[in-house]
Write an enzyme that holds these catalytic residues in place. Structure first.
Site, mmCIF file in Angstrom:
data_model
loop_
_atom_site.group_PDB
_atom_site.id
_atom_site.type_symbol
_atom_site.label_atom_id
_atom_site.label_comp_id
_atom_site.label_asym_id
_atom_site.label_seq_id
_atom_site.Cartn_x
_atom_site.Cartn_y
_atom_site.Cartn_z
ATOM 1 N N GLU A 288 11.339 38.321 32.598
ATOM 2 C CA GLU A 288 11.313 39.778 32.599
ATOM 3 C C GLU A 288 12.033 40.348 33.819
ATOM 4 O O GLU A 288 12.536 41.470 33.791
ATOM 5 C CB GLU A 288 9.857 40.267 32.578
ATOM 6 N N HIS A 309 7.932 13.292 24.614
ATOM 7 C CA HIS A 309 7.903 12.737 23.260
ATOM 8 C C HIS A 309 8.243 13.788 22.215
ATOM 9 O O HIS A 309 8.067 13.559 21.015
ATOM 10 C CB HIS A 309 6.534 12.103 22.999
ATOM 11 N N LYS A 423 8.554 48.146 21.034
ATOM 12 C CA LYS A 423 7.449 49.117 20.940
ATOM 13 C C LYS A 423 7.898 50.336 20.150
ATOM 14 O O LYS A 423 7.166 50.832 19.288
ATOM 15 C CB LYS A 423 7.019 49.563 22.342
HETATM 16 O O1 PA5 Z 1 5.244 42.847 33.950
HETATM 17 C C1 PA5 Z 1 5.008 43.830 33.271
HETATM 18 O O2 PA5 Z 1 5.132 44.974 33.714
HETATM 19 C C2 PA5 Z 1 4.506 43.695 31.860
HETATM 20 O O3 PA5 Z 1 4.478 42.395 31.425
HETATM 21 C C3 PA5 Z 1 3.098 44.266 31.747
HETATM 22 O O4 PA5 Z 1 2.257 43.554 32.607
HETATM 23 C C4 PA5 Z 1 2.574 44.178 30.326
HETATM 24 O O5 PA5 Z 1 3.455 44.812 29.445
HETATM 25 C C5 PA5 Z 1 1.205 44.856 30.221
HETATM 26 O O6 PA5 Z 1 1.292 46.183 30.637
HETATM 27 P P1 PA5 Z 1 0.005 47.011 31.006
HETATM 28 O O7 PA5 Z 1 -0.704 46.357 32.126
HETATM 29 O O8 PA5 Z 1 0.529 48.370 31.363
HETATM 30 O O9 PA5 Z 1 -0.874 47.058 29.770
#
Ligand code: PA5
Length: 446
Positions: A288, A309, A423
């Site tokens: 990310e 394996h 989303k």
């Molecule tokens: O790193 C990030 O920002 C995302 O992976 C969020 O942690 C994830 O989308 C969850 O978001 P939230 O804590 O707002 O529900």
């Protein structure tokens, strides 16, 4: 304190010391951006000094809240996804007995389960069925307070808890971790009077494991969050200067040198099944943070020797675009010797009397040599043991290296614009109010 170390000698067949040294300036500039807040996304650098700035008062509050849940519950469900899930899951899995999930939780030592990390109808049905006769509590975690997956799980489990205990008792067993002011979860928590913890604005989800997001579930599972933070503080100090003694600096520049040499995929390898979820947490952290602007090393992970394996053939002999980062754990926690057998029908007497871990270490070394010979360079990270303080070091090490590495790559490591696309489509398909135009557009494509 013993500490994590990084060894890059096994990358030299692909990138020379000079290739790596050439990146010294870029790595120094990147580290400087992380430390001075002068790079893109600098309003999300709250994690940089988080370990050393964690107060005793906060830790006391988290531990007291965890103790109350531990005393009153035999099961605690931590609800969250992505950065609001993976860090706690990784640490708890690493420190837990491998068979803990088969043992019933009891008050004082509750089982920590997870929800809201998927939208599996069967998963939620089965979880609720399991919780039917349990004294359970809920930690609901969402920084934005609006994420669909945890919101669905929380709606279901809140209703179940209120039904099983009554609204007033249920309130005492729900803790919300969210933004200080914004989001539906903050509004709900305020209205219901839940105990809450704040996720600071300047700490992004995937960098939040050392905040209450990770610390509360880890404390509920019975682990020492002070030691975890101590380890992170140690690593915060060790990763402050732009030189090779800084393991995060060394790792960041080496993986960038490998990327520049055509190694586009990094496989995080462990030889200890307890580290499986560390691979998942690491994949999110790097995927990310770096996968944007059509750039970025693809983060993958394997659990060896299990995956030798299954994936072993590809890694040894497939397309040569990969490198490995091996997490080697120096010491096992328990001792198990291989017994001698008079008949020796399985032919194993040649290793009788050896520790299982010695065999594992030879599998690890043999594989690293074979992969190097096969054109897969590897970076070796040695962790002294799987204990809270070393996991704290490992977490902070990867976070710091991720910030440096992302800036070296030329991206903003602290945003995740690509995550919004699914989303938008999902909301359009579900006909969420406010998405009318998107609904029309996406339906026209079906
Ligand atoms: O790193 C990030 O920002 C995302 O992976 C969020 O942690 C994830 O989308 C969850 O978001 P939230 O804590 O707002 O529900």
């Amino acid at each position: 304190m013993k500490k994590l170390s990084v060894d890059i000698k096994d990358v030299k067949s692909t990138v020379s010391t000079d290739d790596i040294r050439k990146l010294d300036n870029a790595a120094s500039e990147a580290l400087d951006k992380v430390l001075t807040g002068t790079g893109a996304g600098s309003d999300f650098l709250g994690w940089v000094h988080l370990p050393s700035e964690t107060t005793d008062a906060l830790l006391d509050d988290i531990i007291a809240t965890a103790d109350s849940l531990r005393q009153n519950c035999d099961t605690v469900v931590a609800i969250g996804i992505g950065g609001s899930y993976l860090g706690a899951k990784a640490v708890i899995e690493a420190l837990s007995d491998s068979f803990a999930s088969y043992r019933p939780g009891v008050a004082g030592d509750p089982k920590v389960l997870f929800a809201g990390q998927n939208i599996g109808e069967d998963y939620l049905y089965e979880l609720q069925d399991y919780l039917k006769d349990k004294r359970f509590g809920i930690i609901v975690i969402s920084k934005s307070g609006t994420t669909t997956e945890p919101a669905i799980a929380f709606r279901l489990l809140k209703e179940q808890l209120e039904h099983q205990l009554g609204v007033d008792e249920a309130r005492k067993r729900i803790v919300a971790i969210t933004d200080a002011q914004r989001g539906a979860l903050r509004r709900l928590a305020t209205e219901e009077g839940y105990k809450t913890f704040v996720i600071a604005d300047n700490v992004g989800g995937r960098f939040s494991v050392l905040t209450p997001v990770g610390l509360l579930p880890i404390a509920v599972a019975g682990f020492d969050i002070r030691a975890l933070i101590d380890g992170a503080v140690e690593m915060e100090k060790l990763t402050a200067a732009p030189d090779e003694a800084n393991p995060a600096f060394l790792y960041a520049e080496t993986r960038n040198a490998l990327y520049n040499a055509g190694k586009k995929i990094e496989i995080l390898v462990n030889y200890n099944p307890k580290l499986h979820y560390f691979g998942e947490w690491w994949k999110q952290l790097y995927g990310e943070s770096e996968g944007k602007d059509k750039k970025g090393i693809f983060p993958a992970a394997v659990d060896n020797s299990t995956d030798l394996h299954s994936m072993g053939q590809w890694i040894q002999d497939g397309e040569r675009t990969i490198f490995e980062t091996v997490i080697s754990v120096a010491e096992a926690k328990h001792e198990k010797l291989i017994p001698s057998d008079e008949s020796n029908l399985d032919g194993l007497n040649y290793i009788a009397g050896k520790h299982v871990d010695e065999v594992n270490k030879m599998a690890e070394l043999g594989t690293r040599i074979a992969h190097c010979d096969g054109g897969v360079p590897n970076i070796l990270i040695t962790l002294p043991a799987i204990e809270e303080k070393y996991l704290g070091q490992l977490i902070y090490f990867f976070e710091k290296a991720c910030g440096i590495s992302g800036y070296m790559l030329g991206v903003n490591p602290f945003n995740q614009p690509g995550v919004e696309d699914y989303k938008r489509n999902m909301f359009a398909l579900l006909e969420k109010p406010g998405y009318e135009k998107e609904t029309e557009a996406i339906k026209a494509r079906l």
